[in-house]
Design a protein around this motif. Structure first.
Motif, mmCIF file in Angstrom:
data_model
loop_
_atom_site.group_PDB
_atom_site.id
_atom_site.type_symbol
_atom_site.label_atom_id
_atom_site.label_comp_id
_atom_site.label_asym_id
_atom_site.label_seq_id
_atom_site.Cartn_x
_atom_site.Cartn_y
_atom_site.Cartn_z
ATOM 1 N N PHE A 7 0.828 -1.215 0.000
ATOM 2 C CA PHE A 7 0.000 0.000 0.000
ATOM 3 C C PHE A 7 0.861 1.263 0.000
ATOM 4 C CE2 PHE A 7 0.885 -1.038 4.404
ATOM 5 C CZ PHE A 7 1.180 0.183 4.983
ATOM 6 N N LEU A 8 2.111 1.141 0.491
ATOM 7 C CA LEU A 8 3.016 2.290 0.587
ATOM 8 C C LEU A 8 3.675 2.610 -0.754
ATOM 9 C CD1 LEU A 8 4.435 4.334 2.504
ATOM 10 C CD2 LEU A 8 6.120 2.539 2.993
ATOM 11 N N LYS A 9 3.664 1.652 -1.647
ATOM 12 C CA LYS A 9 4.378 1.806 -2.922
ATOM 13 C C LYS A 9 3.845 2.975 -3.741
ATOM 14 C CE LYS A 9 6.200 -1.165 -6.571
ATOM 15 N NZ LYS A 9 6.165 -2.540 -7.143
ATOM 16 N N LYS A 10 2.523 3.144 -3.738
ATOM 17 C CA LYS A 10 1.916 4.233 -4.513
ATOM 18 C C LYS A 10 2.062 5.586 -3.817
ATOM 19 C CE LYS A 10 -1.554 1.247 -6.662
ATOM 20 N NZ LYS A 10 -3.011 0.973 -6.828
ATOM 21 N N VAL A 11 2.237 5.547 -2.504
ATOM 22 C CA VAL A 11 2.326 6.791 -1.734
ATOM 23 C C VAL A 11 3.752 7.341 -1.729
ATOM 24 C CG1 VAL A 11 1.985 7.829 0.549
ATOM 25 C CG2 VAL A 11 0.396 6.092 -0.280
ATOM 26 N N GLN A 33 20.208 -7.104 10.682
ATOM 27 C CA GLN A 33 20.224 -6.183 9.540
ATOM 28 C C GLN A 33 18.816 -5.686 9.230
ATOM 29 O OE1 GLN A 33 21.904 -8.973 9.872
ATOM 30 N NE2 GLN A 33 23.736 -9.084 8.568
ATOM 31 N N SER A 34 17.840 -6.560 9.453
ATOM 32 C CA SER A 34 16.451 -6.167 9.233
ATOM 33 C C SER A 34 16.041 -5.063 10.209
ATOM 34 C CB SER A 34 15.534 -7.384 9.400
ATOM 35 O OG SER A 34 14.180 -7.013 9.281
ATOM 36 N N MET A 35 16.472 -5.184 11.468
ATOM 37 C CA MET A 35 16.148 -4.161 12.469
ATOM 38 C C MET A 35 16.830 -2.834 12.145
ATOM 39 S SD MET A 35 15.934 -6.064 16.163
ATOM 40 C CE MET A 35 17.403 -7.060 16.046
ATOM 41 N N VAL A 36 18.048 -2.918 11.644
ATOM 42 C CA VAL A 36 18.756 -1.695 11.241
ATOM 43 C C VAL A 36 18.014 -1.011 10.096
ATOM 44 C CG1 VAL A 36 20.894 -0.790 10.240
ATOM 45 C CG2 VAL A 36 21.000 -2.545 12.014
ATOM 46 N N GLN A 37 17.498 -1.821 9.193
ATOM 47 C CA GLN A 37 16.773 -1.269 8.044
ATOM 48 C C GLN A 37 15.446 -0.631 8.470
ATOM 49 O OE1 GLN A 37 18.270 -1.076 5.293
ATOM 50 N NE2 GLN A 37 16.761 -0.764 3.667
ATOM 51 N N THR A 38 14.767 -1.238 9.453
ATOM 52 C CA THR A 38 13.524 -0.628 9.945
ATOM 53 C C THR A 38 13.824 0.692 10.669
ATOM 54 O OG1 THR A 38 13.630 -1.984 11.966
ATOM 55 C CG2 THR A 38 12.263 -2.802 10.155
ATOM 56 N N ARG A 39 14.984 0.766 11.317
ATOM 57 C CA ARG A 39 15.390 2.035 11.949
ATOM 58 C C ARG A 39 15.599 3.102 10.885
ATOM 59 N NH1 ARG A 39 19.200 5.507 12.584
ATOM 60 N NH2 ARG A 39 19.709 6.462 14.611
ATOM 61 N N ARG A 40 16.242 2.700 9.811
ATOM 62 C CA ARG A 40 16.465 3.632 8.695
ATOM 63 C C ARG A 40 15.128 4.105 8.120
ATOM 64 N NH1 ARG A 40 18.587 1.938 2.786
ATOM 65 N NH2 ARG A 40 18.674 4.032 1.866
ATOM 66 N N PHE A 41 14.202 3.169 8.023
ATOM 67 C CA PHE A 41 12.861 3.510 7.527
ATOM 68 C C PHE A 41 12.196 4.538 8.448
ATOM 69 C CE2 PHE A 41 8.293 2.580 8.084
ATOM 70 C CZ PHE A 41 7.822 2.946 6.830
ATOM 71 N N GLY A 42 12.259 4.298 9.762
ATOM 72 C CA GLY A 42 11.658 5.214 10.726
ATOM 73 C C GLY A 42 12.277 6.600 10.667
ATOM 74 N N VAL A 117 3.616 2.453 11.589
ATOM 75 C CA VAL A 117 4.143 3.772 11.238
ATOM 76 C C VAL A 117 3.784 4.123 9.795
ATOM 77 C CG1 VAL A 117 6.287 5.044 10.769
ATOM 78 C CG2 VAL A 117 6.020 3.806 12.922
ATOM 79 N N ALA A 118 3.924 3.137 8.910
ATOM 80 C CA ALA A 118 3.637 3.364 7.492
ATOM 81 C C ALA A 118 2.164 3.710 7.276
ATOM 82 C CB ALA A 118 4.014 2.124 6.690
ATOM 83 N N ILE A 119 1.273 3.009 7.962
ATOM 84 C CA ILE A 119 -0.161 3.288 7.821
ATOM 85 C C ILE A 119 -0.490 4.694 8.327
ATOM 86 C CG2 ILE A 119 -2.450 2.676 8.709
ATOM 87 C CD1 ILE A 119 -1.657 -0.238 8.518
ATOM 88 N N SER A 120 0.037 5.045 9.493
ATOM 89 C CA SER A 120 -0.217 6.384 10.050
ATOM 90 C C SER A 120 0.337 7.471 9.134
ATOM 91 C CB SER A 120 0.419 6.502 11.437
ATOM 92 O OG SER A 120 -0.174 5.586 12.334
ATOM 93 N N TYR A 121 1.514 7.233 8.597
ATOM 94 C CA TYR A 121 2.128 8.213 7.693
ATOM 95 C C TYR A 121 1.270 8.412 6.439
ATOM 96 C CZ TYR A 121 5.303 10.007 4.113
ATOM 97 O OH TYR A 121 5.861 10.734 3.085
ATOM 98 N N CYS A 122 0.799 7.310 5.880
ATOM 99 C CA CYS A 122 0.003 7.391 4.650
ATOM 100 C C CYS A 122 -1.317 8.130 4.877
ATOM 101 C CB CYS A 122 -0.279 5.990 4.117
ATOM 102 S SG CYS A 122 1.162 5.166 3.430
#
Length: 233
Positions: A7-11, A33-42, A117-122
């Motif tokens: 759902f975030l791809k279009k936003v 590495q996945s947790m580091v990437q989610t931190r980067r996302f945040g 976080v992604a849903i709230s942001y969108c």
């Protein structure tokens, strides 16, 4: 490959690619590495939400502090900021960790927080369709890369299995029903019950015909005699 963040791809395509990579790392069991990437996302989400309100803030901590100062204190904002703090904290721990953890539960929780976080942001920042609030994080999709079947699809499959099983048992049912009908059509032999002697009616005794004729003759003779007697006198 489908992800929980489609759902975030279009936003915001950039944010989508960052968090989609986090899911891929988790699937390959690179949990830290996945947790580091989610931190980067945040951190990227925090930058976008601050927008022009960001001035001298450089670190994630500074941006979160400013975001907290700008908030109105409602529940949605508090949850949003708490999720960002969670991603920052666990992402930092993963970066500075001395050993690789084999347990992926912490990384999974980070992905779930990133999902919220992604849903709230969108919705609140990009005015996306509120229907995405109905979405929930699909762990099976994360692990297998295949979408979890809807309840309606599972119901249809169960129904088809039930129909197949009933078709398999149908010949037996027909056979049993045919046997039953055959048994019902077969006439039963009637058994004659013997009557009790008490129930048998006894016939009355009849007079012999000879005595009846004698009586009639006697009556006729008597009448003739009376007629002659009357005519003489």
């Amino acid at each position: 490959m489908p992800t929980n963040f489609d759902f975030l791809k279009k936003v915001d395509k950039n944010l989508f690619e960052i968090v989609a990579e986090a899911e891929k790392l988790y699937r390959d069991e690179y949990f830290e590495q996945s947790m580091v990437q989610t931190r980067r996302f945040g951190e990227h989400v925090c930058k976008k939400v601050l927008g022009k309100n960001r001035t001298t803030e450089e670190t994630f901590d500074e941006m979160l502090a400013t975001l907290n100062d700008c908030s109105f204190g409602n529940i949605e904002e508090k949850e949003f900021i708490n999720d960002l703090y969670f991603l920052k904290k666990h992402g930092n721990s993963a970066v500075h960790s001395g050993s690789v953890k084999k347990d992926g539960m912490e990384a999974l929780e980070c992905l779930k927080r990133a999902f919220e976080v992604a849903i709230s942001y969108c919705i609140y920042n990009r005015k996306a369709n509120p229907k995405i609030m109905r979405l929930s994080y699909d762990t099976e999709l994360l692990v297998t890369g295949e979408k979890n079947k809807k309840l309606s699809d599972r119901y249809k499959e169960a129904k088809e299995k039930a129909v197949k099983s009933s078709d398999f048992d149908e010949p037996k049912l027909k056979k049993s029903s045919a046997t039953k009908s055959k048994s019902t059509k077969t006439p039963k032999k009637k058994t004659t019950k013997k009557q009790s002697s008490v129930m048998v009616c006894k016939s009355k005794k009849s007079f012999p015909i000879f005595w009846i004729l004698v009586g009639i003759t006697f009556v006729i003779s008597l009448l003739i005699f009376l007629v002659l007697f009357v005519s003489i006198h």
